[in-house]
Scaffold this active site. Structure first.
Site, PDB file in Angstrom:
ATOM      1  N   SER A 185       0.834  -1.197   0.000  1.00 47.52           N
ATOM      2  CA  SER A 185       0.000   0.000   0.000  1.00 47.52           C
ATOM      3  C   SER A 185       0.876   1.258   0.000  1.00 47.52           C
ATOM      4  O   SER A 185       1.715   1.420  -0.888  1.00 47.52           O
ATOM      5  CB  SER A 185      -0.955  -0.033   1.199  1.00 47.52           C
ATOM      6  OG  SER A 185      -1.896   1.011   1.152  1.00 47.52           O
ATOM      7  N   ASP A 229      -8.657  -4.354  -6.643  1.00 51.58           N
ATOM      8  CA  ASP A 229      -8.095  -3.461  -5.626  1.00 51.58           C
ATOM      9  C   ASP A 229      -8.343  -1.993  -5.976  1.00 51.58           C
ATOM     10  O   ASP A 229      -7.964  -1.521  -7.053  1.00 51.58           O
ATOM     11  CB  ASP A 229      -6.594  -3.738  -5.513  1.00 51.58           C
ATOM     12  CG  ASP A 229      -5.932  -2.937  -4.408  1.00 51.58           C
ATOM     13  OD1 ASP A 229      -6.604  -2.107  -3.766  1.00 51.58           O
ATOM     14  OD2 ASP A 229      -4.733  -3.144  -4.177  1.00 51.58           O
TER      15      ASP A 229
END
Length: 664
Positions: A446, A498
């Site tokens: 991330s 995602d």
């Protein structure tokens, strides 16, 4: 639809948003009225007790008041059900009904006070059933009043009085005058201040310094820019997301063209290369997950983690590694040890220090792969969120490599912080002194994946054999030139749909336009969209085929915006556009197209249940390119596909499947 205008200002609620809450209140009021009516009928003629006269008047007045409220609610719900999101014409009488309903709160408030006074009077000695009924009535009245006040606060738009300036109301204005330009500038400044106050309120628990204040202003400007040109309320956005998800599922269920199938059939050489990278990615994802410390370990081991960590918390910290930042009870470091399986002596440096633009990381020796691993933590605090949202672009200078490229400002500052630590503090020199034959590998998930990527670019000249594995990095990270440059040493791993890997300002603008278009052109009322959408998300089934104004239009007409679509976009004057564009005439755009770093491995489910979690999910992986992630996909898994445990599970599944195939 455009926000409801009431009391001369705009509110963050539409005239078609009263169907569901109004129906719920109507049901409560009906049950309440029936109960009070039965109570009054049964005890009629039995109000001779002390205080009974007031009780008789109270119950009779309450019955009449509730009947009036029920009639107003019926009218409110009926009118709110009419029309569509972009056609509020049939609901033009709703403000008058709403004024009537709000006026009824005054006698209800008085009756609630009277009831509370009557109940608290110790001289009242009426039947217990009647007293309990009045107590329940008083409590219900106050609960409804309190929730109404909370609802008003939620839908209050601080800019409601100014926002109407943007709306085309048929009144001619001299928008080219300097006075109008100044007025528009004042509106924008007010909007930025409102967003800044909201962000400060959300971050009230953290210590705020100059960096925070600069970040607050930058993020507030970002939100102001994004939301300033539409007139949508939150329920419109929810309806748009539901419609987009169902439209997307219908497109995915269509059979693929033969050419599209062939283009995803890689050669054996590419497949072998992919299998090697997947095995490496599965190994290094452990380090990226471990950087989250005890929150990740407890999340993935909810029943045993605390017991295991408590058993290790009293051990001494390693003397060979340098630890900075707070790690109370040694929980973070204990979790890192258990996740990675490394020993105390394998760690060179561990930093738990966390501020805006300064994120935790650790440096460790990986003897299995003969690598010095720098693992950067992802988003886990308010400071990290502020770093994520500092999405302005800045130049990244790479001497003798390529022309300057654009990068995400907040993530670049975080990478600069770690770079200074690694180089200026001699951390990497210390590591290579211990293991000179090892190569450098930088990993992160991330925010950590984005930071690791930019850090790898900074260190590439000094360490030519460097590798980087970025797991689920943010989409708006690097300009095209930098993204192409990183394909030789960075591997990005994206799972499914995602959301974060597709997040960038251009993609968000595209999503906004798609929401406006599909919401404006749907011919169904909003409450039907929301109810059927919730059923579809929870129980599945076939996507609804909502009729739209697009049906039956020729291809040329589809390129032109519809009147309904235009009504949801704020019309700006030429002077306003000039005011927006003037600072960028001699400088790069504030939010240019940015892309994912390196070569991209896209991991997807073979047969997705999409509704319920399944323990036997099978994954496939293929090389992909940045254009696949140029649009945000709406799915229940758009958040879960980003979670580090899901990424690790998918990579382990693929790695084990490849290992079993080799053994066969």
């Amino acid at each position: 639809m455009p926000g409801l205008v009431l009391f001369g200002r705009r509110w963050a609620i539409g005239s078609d948003d009263f169907v569901l809450p109004g129906a719920f209140e109507l049901f409560v009021r009906l049950v309440w009225w029936i109960g009070i009516f039965v109570l009054y009928t049964v005890h009629k003629g039995q109000f001779n007790c002390p205080g009974g006269g007031l009780l008789h008047s109270y119950l009779l007045g309450l019955i009449i008041l509730l009947a009036s409220i029920i009639c107003a609610l019926c009218a409110l719900v009926y009118v709110s059900m009419q029309g569509t999101i972009s056609n509020p014409g049939p609901r033009k009488s709703l403000p008058k009904i709403l004024y009537t309903r709000l006026l009824l709160y005054f006698p209800e408030f008085i009756w609630a006070v009277v009831g509370a006074v009557w109940v608290s009077d110790n001289s009242v000695q009426c039947e217990k059933t009647v007293i309990n009924g009045v107590i329940g009535t008083v409590i219900a009245s106050w609960i409804i009043i309190i929730f109404t006040i909370i609802g008003v606060v939620i839908v209050f738009d601080p800019l409601g009085g100014k926002k109407t300036f943007y709306l085309p109301d048929g009144v001619s204005r001299n928008l080219e005058s300097s006075h109008s330009g100044q007025l528009l500038y004042n509106v924008k400044s007010s909007a930025t201040r409102v967003w800044e106050k909201r962000i400060r309120l959300l971050c009230c628990c953290i210590v705020q310094d100059d960096d925070h204040r600069v970040a607050f202003t930058s993020i507030a400007e970002l939100f102001r820019t994004y939301f300033s040109d539409t007139d949508l309320v939150p329920s419109d956005i929810a309806a748009g997301l539901i419609l987009l998800h169902q439209e997307q599922d219908k497109m995915e269920s269509c059979p693929k063209e033969p050419e599209e199938v062939l283009c995803h059939s890689p050669s054996s050489l590419v497949t072998d290369d992919l299998d090697v990278e997947l095995e490496n990615a599965a190994h290094y994802m452990l380090f990226a997950a471990a950087a989250y410390g005890w929150p990740y370990y407890v999340y993935t081991n909810p029943y045993t983690a605390l017991c295991k960590l408590n058993g290790d918390c009293c051990r001494n910290r390693p003397t060979d590694s340098e630890i900075t930042g707070s790690d109370r009870h040694n929980f973070h470091f204990g979790s890192i040890l258990k996740i990675t399986g490394l020993q105390y002596r394998d760690f060179i440096h561990i930093s738990f220090h966390n501020k805006i633009y300064e994120i935790p990381f650790f440096v460790a020796l990986d003897h299995k792969k003969e690598a010095i691993v720098v693992a950067v933590r992802g988003t886990l605090s308010f400071e990290d969120i502020l770093t994520d949202l500092s999405a302005d672009c800045e130049d990244l200078t790479l001497e003798e490599v390529l022309e300057n490229g654009f990068v995400h400002k907040g993530i670049t500052q975080a990478a600069n912080y770690i770079y200074r630590k690694l180089i200026n503090d001699g951390i990497l020199n210390q590591a290579f002194t211990i293991a000179p034959e090892y190569r450098l590998v930088i990993v992160g998930h991330s925010l950590g994946g984005g930071t690791a990527s930019i850090l790898a670019i900074m260190l590439r000249n000094s360490f030519p054999t460097l590798r980087c594995f970025a797991f689920s990095p943010p989409g708006g990270l690097l300009s095209k030139s930098l993204a192409d440059y990183t394909k030789n040493f960075i591997i990005s791993v994206i799972v499914g749909k995602d959301l974060v890997a597709r997040l960038s300002m251009p993609n968000m603008e595209d999503l906004k336009r798609r929401i406006v278009r599909i919401v404006a052109n749907c011919n169904r009322p909003k409450y039907q969209i929301l109810l059927r959408g919730c059923w579809y998300e929870v129980f599945g089934g076939d996507p609804d085929d909502f009729p739209t104004e697009l049906d039956g239009r020729n291809q040329d007409a589809l390129t032109q915006p519809l009147l309904a679509e235009e009504s949801l976009m704020v019309h700006r004057s030429p002077s306003y556009n000039a005011l927006e564009e003037e600072p960028h005439l001699n400088s790069p755009p504030q939010y240019p197209h940015l892309y994912l770093p390196g070569k991209i491995i896209h991991v997807v489910e073979e047969c997705s249940s999409r509704r319920l979690c399944s323990s036997d999910i099978k994954y496939t992986a293929r090389w992909s390119n940045e254009t696949v992630f140029s649009s945000i996909l709406i799915s229940p898994k758009m958040i879960t596909d980003h979670m580090p445990d899901v990424v690790l599970k998918a990579l382990n599944s693929l790695s084990q499947e490849h290992g079993s195939c080799l053994s066969c």
